[in-house]
Design an enzyme around this catalytic site. Structure first.
Site, short mmCIF file in Angstrom:
data_model
loop_
_atom_site.label_atom_id
_atom_site.label_comp_id
_atom_site.label_asym_id
_atom_site.label_seq_id
_atom_site.Cartn_x
_atom_site.Cartn_y
_atom_site.Cartn_z
N ASN A 1 8.93 2.13 -11.16
CA ASN A 1 8.37 0.83 -11.53
C ASN A 1 8.65 0.52 -13.00
OD1 ASN A 1 6.76 -0.26 -9.10
ND2 ASN A 1 6.25 1.92 -9.15
N GLY B 1 -2.87 10.31 -7.76
CA GLY B 1 -3.10 10.75 -9.14
C GLY B 1 -1.83 10.59 -9.95
N SER C 1 9.37 7.01 -13.93
CA SER C 1 8.76 6.05 -13.00
C SER C 1 9.75 4.96 -12.63
CB SER C 1 7.52 5.42 -13.64
OG SER C 1 7.23 4.18 -13.02
N ARG D 1 14.17 10.67 11.08
CA ARG D 1 15.51 11.19 11.37
C ARG D 1 15.48 12.66 11.81
NH1 ARG D 1 17.29 7.57 6.92
NH2 ARG D 1 16.43 9.06 5.46
N LYS E 1 1.19 4.48 -2.04
CA LYS E 1 0.59 3.62 -3.07
C LYS E 1 1.08 2.19 -2.87
CE LYS E 1 0.11 7.35 -6.48
NZ LYS E 1 0.57 7.96 -7.74
N LYS F 1 -1.58 0.21 -10.62
CA LYS F 1 -0.89 0.60 -11.88
C LYS F 1 0.61 0.41 -11.77
CE LYS F 1 0.88 4.49 -10.20
NZ LYS F 1 2.30 4.78 -10.01
N SER G 1 6.99 12.70 -9.00
CA SER G 1 7.51 13.73 -8.10
C SER G 1 8.52 14.65 -8.78
CB SER G 1 8.14 13.09 -6.86
OG SER G 1 9.26 12.32 -7.23
N TRP H 1 8.49 11.95 -2.42
CA TRP H 1 7.09 12.36 -2.55
C TRP H 1 6.68 13.28 -1.39
CZ3 TRP H 1 4.05 14.08 -5.65
CH2 TRP H 1 2.66 14.00 -5.61
N ASP I 1 -3.19 7.85 -13.90
CA ASP I 1 -1.92 7.43 -13.31
C ASP I 1 -1.31 6.27 -14.09
OD1 ASP I 1 0.17 7.66 -11.57
OD2 ASP I 1 -0.92 6.97 -9.79
N1 LIG Z 1 7.85 9.56 -5.92
C1 LIG Z 1 6.69 9.73 -6.56
O1 LIG Z 1 6.66 10.23 -7.70
C2 LIG Z 1 5.40 9.36 -5.89
C3 LIG Z 1 4.23 9.94 -6.34
C4 LIG Z 1 3.04 9.57 -5.75
C5 LIG Z 1 3.04 8.63 -4.73
N2 LIG Z 1 4.20 8.10 -4.30
C6 LIG Z 1 4.14 7.11 -3.21
O2 LIG Z 1 4.66 7.71 -2.03
C7 LIG Z 1 5.26 6.71 -1.19
C8 LIG Z 1 6.67 7.16 -0.82
O3 LIG Z 1 7.41 7.18 -2.00
P1 LIG Z 1 8.72 8.07 -2.22
O4 LIG Z 1 8.84 8.23 -3.68
O5 LIG Z 1 8.71 9.30 -1.36
O6 LIG Z 1 9.84 7.06 -1.70
P2 LIG Z 1 11.24 7.38 -0.99
O7 LIG Z 1 11.84 8.62 -1.54
O8 LIG Z 1 12.01 6.10 -1.08
O9 LIG Z 1 10.85 7.68 0.52
C9 LIG Z 1 10.27 6.69 1.34
C10 LIG Z 1 9.84 7.35 2.61
O10 LIG Z 1 9.25 6.36 3.47
C11 LIG Z 1 9.86 6.49 4.76
N3 LIG Z 1 9.90 5.22 5.48
C12 LIG Z 1 10.25 4.01 5.01
N4 LIG Z 1 10.19 3.10 5.98
C13 LIG Z 1 9.80 3.77 7.10
C14 LIG Z 1 9.54 3.39 8.44
N5 LIG Z 1 9.68 2.11 8.83
N6 LIG Z 1 9.13 4.34 9.31
C15 LIG Z 1 8.99 5.61 8.91
N7 LIG Z 1 9.22 6.04 7.65
C16 LIG Z 1 9.61 5.12 6.77
C17 LIG Z 1 11.26 6.98 4.46
O11 LIG Z 1 11.81 7.53 5.64
P3 LIG Z 1 13.39 7.71 5.80
O12 LIG Z 1 13.75 8.81 4.86
O13 LIG Z 1 13.52 8.05 7.24
O14 LIG Z 1 14.01 6.39 5.41
C18 LIG Z 1 10.97 8.01 3.37
O15 LIG Z 1 10.51 9.21 3.94
C19 LIG Z 1 5.23 5.41 -2.01
O16 LIG Z 1 4.12 4.63 -1.59
C20 LIG Z 1 5.02 5.88 -3.44
O17 LIG Z 1 4.36 4.94 -4.26
C21 LIG Z 1 5.38 8.44 -4.85
O1 LIG Z 2 8.13 6.29 -9.58
P1 LIG Z 2 6.93 5.41 -9.39
O2 LIG Z 2 6.89 4.27 -10.37
O3 LIG Z 2 6.76 4.99 -7.95
O4 LIG Z 2 5.63 6.28 -9.75
C1 LIG Z 2 5.42 7.49 -9.11
C2 LIG Z 2 3.94 7.88 -9.06
O5 LIG Z 2 3.16 6.87 -8.48
C3 LIG Z 2 3.36 8.32 -10.36
O6 LIG Z 2 2.08 8.85 -10.18
#
Ligand SMILES: NC(=O)c1ccc[n+]([C@@H]2O[C@H](COP(=O)([O-])OP(=O)(O)OC[C@H]3O[C@@H](n4cnc5c(N)ncnc54)[C@H](OP(=O)(O)O)[C@@H]3O)[C@@H](O)[C@H]2O)c1
Ligand SMILES: O=P(O)(O)OC[C@H](O)CO
Length: 323
Positions: free
Chosen positions: A242, A122, A240, A47, A94, A177, A126, A25, A230
């Protein structure tokens, strides 16, 4: 009203945004911000070779895109820098804190009470963003100027950005959600059909509103992009994570195997713990979340979860709604 029409950046001064968290994200948000020719975008993770202080130096915006488990650490790291109170903090996480039950924006506000806080949330899968597909999102803040600054920053010909004044509702729409998306994955994995899916998503919304309004959200926010929008995106997309958890469980796979296959952040797993704990304490009906909770704890099968929802006491459709 702000004119964010395509290419209308001539009156916007250059701005710098530092994004903390280079997961999927954070990387997608960096791509979106780079659509703005006036934005200097820095993407930082723990990192990264440079320090956080260097990454945020001179930044107008600091955006946290870390997963819920990284929010506390990120706050501690940022507190050790000399970030000025004028820096706008944007949170895109989230989730809910397992101990305090606070939302990320509440945690950021407690640590940085002088900085404007904006929630970005929203229907934003990603992978679709990475493919350059069009989307819409919400930036919400009690500080209207800060929300509008974030709106100008992210608005582009691939992203329509709405502003609102309910950061907690915007944040909780995206958070709650995720639990419903696990249930939706079960529904599709068991091939229960379109009628069942429509019933599930329709009943999911008042459940989210009951918890959300208890936590300080405005009910109407749940009918907007960050709520219903969402919910629909996440519960109807195999992208997704989830949803993938529910789908995998419906196929009879154990949870640890499903999570190993996904190998990424699945916020609904922690969120359902907090959601059910709040519901128990406050006696708020959350039947779908309760079944998701039992399923994740291995107390029931997916089929038994469906049966338990259908066998509940008969009731009026709107008898205990908060609307
Ligand atoms: N992916 C989507 O479609 C999407 C869309 C909207 C919102 N979100 C929300 O965005 C958030 C991140 O999701 P993601 O999809 O990007 O997950 P992800 O690819 O698994 O990345 C998680 C991120 O959190 C960082 N992190 C975890 N523990 C940490 C710590 N102790 N200190 C510093 N950084 C830490 C990780 O850093 P490292 O890389 O250094 O481990 C990485 O940058 C979630 O809450 C998710 O619900 C995601
Ligand atoms: O891949 P999820 O289930 O974490 O969903 C990603 C976003 O929250 C969608 O808006």
């Amino acid at each position: 009203m702000i004119n964010t029409a395509r290419g209308d950046r001539v009156d916007m001064a250059p701005v710098t945004i530092a994004i903390i968290g280079a997961g999927v994200w954070g990387a997608a948000l960096a791509r979106l911000a780079r659509q703005n020719p006036q934005a200097i975008v820095r993407l930082w993770s723990r990192r990264s070779p440079e320090s956080l202080a260097e990454a945020i130096g001179g930044a107008n915006f600091v955006l946290s895109a870390v997963s819920m488990k990284g929010v506390s650490d990120s706050i501690t790291r940022l507190a050790a820098t000399e970030m000025p109170p004028s820096t706008v903090l944007i949170t895109a996480t989230k989730g809910l804190d397992a101990q305090s039950h606070q939302t990320p924006s509440q945690m950021w506000h407690s640590a940085f009470p002088q900085n404007p806080i904006v929630v970005l949330s929203g229907p934003n899968l990603s992978q679709e963003i990475e493919h350059g597909l069009p989307a819409a999102t919400v930036v919400a803040s009690y500080d209207q100027g800060a929300a509008e600054a974030a709106q100008r920053l992210f608005a582009s010909n691939v992203l329509r950005v709405y502003a609102n004044l309910d950061p907690i509702g915007t944040e909780l729409g995206g958070t709650l959600k995720n639990v419903m998306a696990i249930a939706a994955g079960v529904c599709d994995g068991l091939q229960l059909g379109t009628n069942a899916k429509a019933a599930l998503l329709t009943r999911a919304l008042p459940e989210m509103i009951r918890i959300g309004t208890h936590l300080g959200a405005q009910a109407e926010t749940f009918f907007g992009l960050a709520g219903l929008g969402d919910l629909l995106a996440t519960c109807n997309s195999a992208l997704s994570r989830n949803y993938q958890v529910g789908y995998g469980l419906a196929q009879g796979k154990p949870l640890d195997r499903v999570l190993a296959e996904i190998h990424s952040t699945v916020e609904g797993i922690n969120t359902v713990e907090v959601l059910v704990a709040i519901a128990r304490e406050q006696q708020i009906p959350v039947p779908i979340a309760r079944q998701v909770h039992r399923l994740l704890h291995g107390q029931i099968t997916p089929q038994q979860a469906v049966r338990a929802l259908i066998d509940r006491d008969l009731k009026q459709e709107f008898e205990d709604e908060l609307l």
